[in-house]
Design a protein around this motif. Structure first.
Motif, PDB file in Angstrom:
ATOM      1  N   ILE B 314       0.859  -1.097  -0.161  1.00 28.29           N
ATOM      2  CA  ILE B 314       0.025  -0.141  -0.009  1.00 28.29           C
ATOM      3  C   ILE B 314       0.840   1.157   0.143  1.00 28.29           C
ATOM      4  N   ILE B 316       0.557   5.715  -0.550  1.00 33.10           N
ATOM      5  CA  ILE B 316      -0.450   6.801  -0.533  1.00 33.10           C
ATOM      6  C   ILE B 316       0.427   7.967  -0.870  1.00 33.10           C
ATOM      7  N   GLU B 332       2.862   2.262   3.355  1.00 31.79           N
ATOM      8  CA  GLU B 332       2.130   2.256   4.474  1.00 31.79           C
ATOM      9  C   GLU B 332       2.395   0.530   5.012  1.00 31.79           C
ATOM     10  N   TYR B 345      -1.670   9.846   6.907  1.00 32.15           N
ATOM     11  CA  TYR B 345      -2.361   8.672   6.004  1.00 32.15           C
ATOM     12  C   TYR B 345      -1.776   7.189   6.617  1.00 32.15           C
ATOM     13  N   ALA B 347      -2.946   3.083   6.757  1.00 28.90           N
ATOM     14  CA  ALA B 347      -3.558   1.949   6.007  1.00 28.90           C
ATOM     15  C   ALA B 347      -3.576   0.448   6.697  1.00 28.90           C
ATOM     16  N   VAL B 358      -7.992   2.198   3.750  1.00 26.78           N
ATOM     17  CA  VAL B 358      -7.079   3.449   3.763  1.00 26.78           C
ATOM     18  C   VAL B 358      -7.732   4.568   4.539  1.00 26.78           C
ATOM     19  N   ALA B 371      -4.156   6.406  -3.515  1.00 21.10           N
ATOM     20  CA  ALA B 371      -3.701   5.201  -2.865  1.00 21.10           C
ATOM     21  C   ALA B 371      -3.559   4.062  -3.816  1.00 21.10           C
TER      22      ALA B 371
END
Lengths: 147, 378
Positions: B314, B316, B332, B345, B347, B358, B371
């Protein structure tokens, strides 16, 4: 006769305890203009004792004089400095107009003093042209505004 | 035609001259008024002569004490309502109190919610802010500083001096909230002691004879809010109105999902979606409302069947171009435990529900966030 004169003296002392026992008695008084509503709904301006005075109110200063002596008094001059915080406006109706001064030295009308505002007046003065006979009395009064 | 026109011009000139005439009478500044409690004495000195001998005496002294003429104004010190968003804390409306009394005064502050719509603003009152307070602007910067502006009454306001007062509250998270009207109710109180709240002034009964040598209290305050209710002339109290407006109740938030095959394991220049290929999904969040940020945006996406989530994939960040999901994306971790995160942010991937979550702390007005995460095709 003796009792009566003592009685008179007592009255004088009661009304003005600070007064010298000279032949001339001068009493200063202050009143304030108050709007009074009559029963018919109209409002009229009345003079009341100056118990409640706030800035902007019109006050009237009165000098009442009397010759209590046995001889005429000549060359009377009443010099009344305008109290601080008060602005001179005009003589009251029925009172002789005083001479005015903006410095305490030169006296005259406003026009003679150079057409200043009445606010600038620092002293008012009255002069009696003729001697004051025994027992005679009178009053002077002027209107002013509390600043 | 020409003649008529010149007449009209002439008339216009006359009208303008007539309008320019009357100058308004200015009010005397309160600082020039004689201070309450001042004693005014009047004495005349008199000279006269008896048989040619000059004498002089003083008259008696007439005196009075200047009483207190209580006057002040309360006005709204802003144009229109304060524009706020749902959930905002410490929102403010600003007022100004000016002392016109011939003495130093304290003023007590009483903030009120108005539940009737006064017609001040285009809309009607349909919500209340919570925990309404009134504070004095202690440092005079015209801004409410939480924790700094804590004085709840105006202390020792000199004649002609003004104080700025804030009504402070919190906007509830109430859907459909539009307008909240408020008013500041101000009560004149005794001054003369610093850092102490004076007692409420009580006007001396005008029907009773005021005592000499006592400062009477005379109320001379006008009805400062004119046509609106709640302020009566000459009662030692004043009121002014303002309010808050939630201009934007919702933001135009959109989410666009796209997918691209990154690699098919065969090294193709144009990778195909075959088993073993890696696919990147992209979630593009756009806030089309320019004036308002969206806060607490949460995206949830269950990965498709026959795919396997690539752990730690992930990312972002700022949306990219030409098919790239995001640039400068921050990677993340998969467990929501993002203590080291500073960009707002976070996740997570839920391996049982096969769901990617997210959390975006905020998407600014007009801004967008992208994302991305990866899966492999089984």
């Amino acid at each position: 006769m003796l009792i009566r004169s003592l009685f008179l003296l007592g009255v004088v002392l009661a009304t003005s305890p600070a007064m010298a026992a000279g032949p001339l008695q001068v009493t200063s008084q202050v009143m304030v203009e108050a709007k009074q509503r009559a029963a018919d709904g109209t409002t009229k301006i009345a003079l009341v004792p100056a118990h409640r005075v706030v800035p902007g109110d019109r006050v009237v200063f009165t000098l009442a004089y009397r010759n209590t002596g046995a001889q005429p008094l000549a060359d009377l001059v009443f010099d009344n400095p305008v109290p601080k915080g008060v602005a001179y406006r005009a003589p009251v109706p029925n009172s002789p107009a005083p001479e005015l001064s903006v410095d305490g030295h030169r006296y005259g009308t406003l026009a003679q003093l150079g057409a200043v505002e009445p606010d600038a007046v620092t002293h008012v003065r009255w002069r009696l042209a003729r001697p004051l006979a025994p027992g005679a009395s009178g009053t002077f009064a002027f209107q002013a505004v509390l600043k | 035609m020409f003649v008529k026109r010149s007449i009209a011009l002439l008339l216009a000139g006359v009208a303008a001259a007539a309008l320019g005439g009357g100058a308004a009478q200015a009010q005397t500044p309160a600082a020039q008024l004689t201070t309450a409690g001042t004693r005014i004495d009047n004495t005349a000195s008199v000279t006269y002569s008896v048989n040619g001998t000059s004498q002089s005496i003083q008259s008696t002294t007439a005196s009075f004490v200047v009483d207190k003429k209580v006057n002040f104004t309360v006005v709204t010190a802003q144009t229109g309502p304060t524009v706020v968003n749902l959930g905002d804390q410490n929102v403010v409306t600003t007022f100004q109190v000016t002392n016109l009394t011939n003495d130093v005064q304290d003023f007590l502050l009483d903030p009120d919610q108005q539940n009737i719509s006064l017609g001040l603003f285009p809309g009607s009152d349909n919500f209340d802010v919570t925990s309404l307070r009134a504070y004095v602007d202690s440092n005079g910067n015209g801004r409410y500083d939480a924790g700094v502006d804590t004085q709840t009454y105006i202390d020792e306001l000199a004649p002609d001096a003004s104080a700025t007062v804030f009504i402070v509250g919190n906007v509830p998270n109430q859907a459909g909230a539009r307008y909240a009207y408020n008013s500041l109710h101000v009560i004149a109180a005794a001054g003369g002691q610093a850092n102490a709240q004076g007692a409420v002034l009580i006007g001396t009964d005008l029907n009773l004879a005021g005592a000499d040598n006592i400062v009477d209290i005379v109320f001379a305050d006008d009805d400062s809010d004119g046509a609106l209710l709640g302020d009566i002339a000459r009662n030692g109290q004043g009121r002014a109105y303002s309010g808050w407006h939630v201009a934007v109740n919702n933001v135009a938030l959109s989410v666009t999902k796209s997918a691209r095959v990154l690699a098919d394991g065969l090294g193709s220049a144009n990778p195909k979606a075959i088993p073993g290929a890696t696919v990147e999904y992209c979630l593009l969040v756009r806030n089309a409302t320019l004036t308002t940020g969206a806060t607490g945006v949460t995206l949830a996406d269950v990965i498709p069947g026959h795919t396997t989530y690539v752990p730690g994939s992930i990312s972002i960040g700022t949306p990219g171009a030409l098919g790239v999901c995001n640039i400068n994306g921050s990677v993340e971790d998969d467990d929501d435990n993002d203590s080291a995160e500073t960009d707002g942010y976070t996740a997570a991937f839920d391996g049982i529900a096969k769901k990617v979550t997210v959390n975006l702390a905020s998407v600014s007005g007009g801004g967008s966030v992208a994302a991305s995460f990866k899966v492999t095709i089984d």
